[in-house]
Design a protein around this motif. Structure first.
Motif, PDB file in Angstrom:
ATOM      1  N   ALA A 436       2.747  -5.419 -11.382  1.00  0.00           N
ATOM      2  CA  ALA A 436       2.118  -4.493 -12.339  1.00  0.00           C
ATOM      3  C   ALA A 436       2.865  -4.472 -13.662  1.00  0.00           C
ATOM      4  O   ALA A 436       2.250  -4.374 -14.736  1.00  0.00           O
ATOM      5  CB  ALA A 436       2.071  -3.091 -11.736  1.00  0.00           C
ATOM      6  N   LYS A 443      -5.144  -4.049 -12.968  1.00  0.00           N
ATOM      7  CA  LYS A 443      -4.983  -3.006 -11.960  1.00  0.00           C
ATOM      8  C   LYS A 443      -4.472  -3.685 -10.701  1.00  0.00           C
ATOM      9  O   LYS A 443      -5.182  -4.474 -10.077  1.00  0.00           O
ATOM     10  CB  LYS A 443      -6.309  -2.303 -11.678  1.00  0.00           C
ATOM     11  CG  LYS A 443      -6.247  -1.315 -10.503  1.00  0.00           C
ATOM     12  CD  LYS A 443      -5.251  -0.196 -10.744  1.00  0.00           C
ATOM     13  CE  LYS A 443      -5.164   0.734  -9.545  1.00  0.00           C
ATOM     14  NZ  LYS A 443      -4.243   1.848  -9.765  1.00  0.00           N
ATOM     15  N   VAL A 444      -3.233  -3.396 -10.323  1.00  0.00           N
ATOM     16  CA  VAL A 444      -2.599  -4.065  -9.195  1.00  0.00           C
ATOM     17  C   VAL A 444      -2.778  -3.245  -7.924  1.00  0.00           C
ATOM     18  O   VAL A 444      -2.516  -2.043  -7.893  1.00  0.00           O
ATOM     19  CB  VAL A 444      -1.104  -4.319  -9.457  1.00  0.00           C
ATOM     20  CG1 VAL A 444      -0.406  -4.860  -8.211  1.00  0.00           C
ATOM     21  CG2 VAL A 444      -0.942  -5.301 -10.621  1.00  0.00           C
ATOM     22  N   VAL A 470       0.206   1.485  -9.512  1.00  0.00           N
ATOM     23  CA  VAL A 470      -0.148   0.583  -8.414  1.00  0.00           C
ATOM     24  C   VAL A 470      -0.823   1.384  -7.310  1.00  0.00           C
ATOM     25  O   VAL A 470      -0.433   2.516  -7.023  1.00  0.00           O
ATOM     26  CB  VAL A 470       1.112  -0.116  -7.861  1.00  0.00           C
ATOM     27  CG1 VAL A 470       0.813  -0.819  -6.547  1.00  0.00           C
ATOM     28  CG2 VAL A 470       1.648  -1.114  -8.879  1.00  0.00           C
TER      29      VAL A 470
END
Length: 561
Positions: A436, A443-444, A470
């Protein structure tokens, strides 16, 4: 040349090399370094509560930025805590410079408390391990460390920096690091020999690995497979090497023991291997190889150590996969007769039918337990895919659920699915954070196994502390399932009636939703498949910090009858 302390020169050299983040866990022998950090606000210190967590964050960060990351550790115990995850960086070929403070050099003979043989401790893991004895060497040593870490095969480098060396003043030679240009063209005679084999092959197969991604050679790998009518598969890979939807892509093959690979290659007469180890298995067979008698091997890699390491290739090519594959495909097309070209088209059609049948078989099996509780892994991954935003990146430590992750996410472009590598468990939580930080426009989502996550659980605090957005999806199968599966493989028919000692994570149960809440991360527990979509959508939509979904997952273990 400017005159300054070693610690200031260290920061100035990092800035000259474009470093903006340091991953670490501070200690007493790093006090001078930690104190001067406040004078360099352009560098952010990412605080981990365990050294292994710091290394895992730095590993993922370096993989995605494609630049060496920098890690700070605390003397001998801290380096010891980090070595397992540095092993992953070495196996995964991740560029990383790791620094640990050492006791003042003038008193090392007295064996001060916490001191130890840092250089010797790191040597088996690091590409280069060195203790700096003079302040004026700090910038030069750092440049050499970054260069060595980045050149093929990339990997971790270790530096021991005594406290007095960092406090000492000297004239400093500060300049950006010059990196090696490694994209060399494979030898033309070798390419011609490879083209001769592949043009006449009756049952060729293409095995790809992570050097394909490092070279950006995905299109060239596909073009070669199409030209010779070859299925494509991965054995030990963690990056985007071939589009998932390509009709020649068989996907990943189990590399625990030789059986599955042997079955995959049983009709192969020429195996083309690009950027992958031949073979890296958990339980190799010392008496029998993987390949059928008479199978020819062509191996192309930018890392000479991998070529011919375990399996003798008929043609070994050292060079850049992108350039090498493009030229090889052209040479093959020049050599193919009309009948050979038609044979390649027929093989391609049959290979595509084989791939389609494999995918259909997977989804038919997946649907059998679609509504089951505990939740099935295919259902979870399918529901996750449905709620992903356009700018997603999945960082996965799925371990025994990797196949389900791959089938559901099915990336057709880079930067969508990155898997952990190296074999040491625990990178899922912190690696998601490093990903991230490396890709702030993505968008992780971190897909993390429960047993592995307990090795690095403090990463949840780091996520909350630094407000890293995250979403963690916890695969709660309440077991070291990979060990159970490997035990069944090890025992064979003798597994019937045996118990799995020390492989269940129950009594008490692990509740990641509660652990997350205790460390400042909002957590949701999901036990029914009907509740998945809403919980995942809510968690993924958070943008102001981390979130976690704790999923009660199935844990099937196929036992011999």
């Amino acid at each position: 040349m400017p005159r300054m302390t070693g610690k200031r020169a260290l920061l100035e050299q990092l800035i000259a090399d474009g470093t903006t983040r340091i991953f670490g866990n501070p200690g007493t022998t790093e006090q001078g370094f930690m104190d001067i950090l406040q004078e360099y606000p352009q560098i952010e210190f990412m605080l981990a509560l365990h050294e292994g967590v710091a290394v895992c964050m730095a590993d993922a960060y370096a993989r995605l930025t494609r630049r060496p990351s920098f890690v700070e550790l605390h003397i001998a115990p801290g380096l010891g805590n980090a070595l397992g995850m540095m092993h992953n960086a070495r196996v995964g070929k991740t560029p990383m410079v790791v620094y640990a403070g050492q006791s003042p050099s003038g008193v090392l003979f007295q064996e001060p408390h916490l001191s130890g043989p840092l250089v010797e401790m790191a040597k088996p893991i690091a590409k280069w391990s060195y203790q700096v004895e003079h302040a004026h060497d700090v910038p030069r040593v750092l440049r050499r460390a970054f260069k060595i870490a980045a050149e093929p095969p990339a990997g971790p480098v270790f530096l021991s920096l005594p406290m007095d060396v960092l406090d000492e003043e000297a004239e400093m030679d500060l300049a950006p690091t010059t990196y090696v240009s490694w994209r060399t063209r494979p030898d033309l005679d070798g390419l011609r020999a490879a083209a001769d084999l592949l043009a006449k092959a009756k049952g060729p197969m293409l095995m790809v690995g992570d050097t394909v991604n490092a070279s950006g050679a995905q299109e060239e790998a596909v073009a070669l497979a199409e030209a010779i009518g070859s299925p494509i598969f991965e054995c030990y890979a963690s990056e985007y090497n071939v589009p998932s939807s390509h009709p020649l892509n068989l996907g990943s093959v189990n590399f625990v023991t030789p059986g599955d690979i042997r079955n995959t290659l049983k009709d192969c007469d020429v195996l083309m291997v690009v950027g992958a180890p031949l073979f890296q298995m958990i339980f190799p067979d010392p008496d029998r190889g993987v390949l059928a008698p008479g199978t020819k091997v062509v191996q192309l890699d930018s890392y000479t150590h991998e070529i011919g390491k375990n399996v003798r290739p008929d043609v070994g090519l050292l060079g850049d996969p992108k350039a090498g594959l493009a030229e090889l495909t052209e040479l093959i097309q020049q050599r193919q007769s009309t009948s050979e070209r038609n044979d390649a088209k027929d093989r391609r059609q049959k290979a595509e039918e084989r791939v389609a049948a494999s995918r259909e078989s997977y989804w038919n099996a997946a649907k059998r337990n679609w509504d089951a509780s505990p939740i099935s892994a295919p259902r979870l991954m399918h529901e996750l895919k449905q709620v992903l935003p356009e700018n997603y990146l999945v960082f996965s430590e799925g371990i025994t659920n990797s196949r389900h992750v791959e089938m559901a996410i099915a990336p057709d472009e880079p930067g969508r699915l990155v898997k952990v590598r190296g074999g040491g468990i625990g990178p899922g939580l912190p690696g998601s954070l490093g990903a991230a930080l490396a890709m702030p426009d993505k968008k992780v989502i971190g897909v993390c196994s429960d047993g592995a996550a307990m090795y690095s659980i403090t990463a949840l605090w780091t996520a909350a502390h630094h407000k890293i957005p995250v979403t963690f999806v916890m695969l709660g199968n309440a077991a070291y399932r990979i060990l159970k599966l490997n035990m069944v493989e090890y025992l064979g028919a003798g597994a019937k009636g045996r118990k799995f000692v020390g492989m269940d994570l129950t009594d008490p149960d692990l509740r990641f939703d509660k652990m997350a809440e205790a460390m400042g991360v909002p957590g949701i527990r999901v036990e029914q498949p009907a509740d998945l979509a809403g919980a995942l959508k809510e968690a993924v939509s958070r943008t102001d910090g981390p979130s976690l979904v704790d999923v009660a997952l199935e844990s099937p273990i196929p036992m011999p009858r």
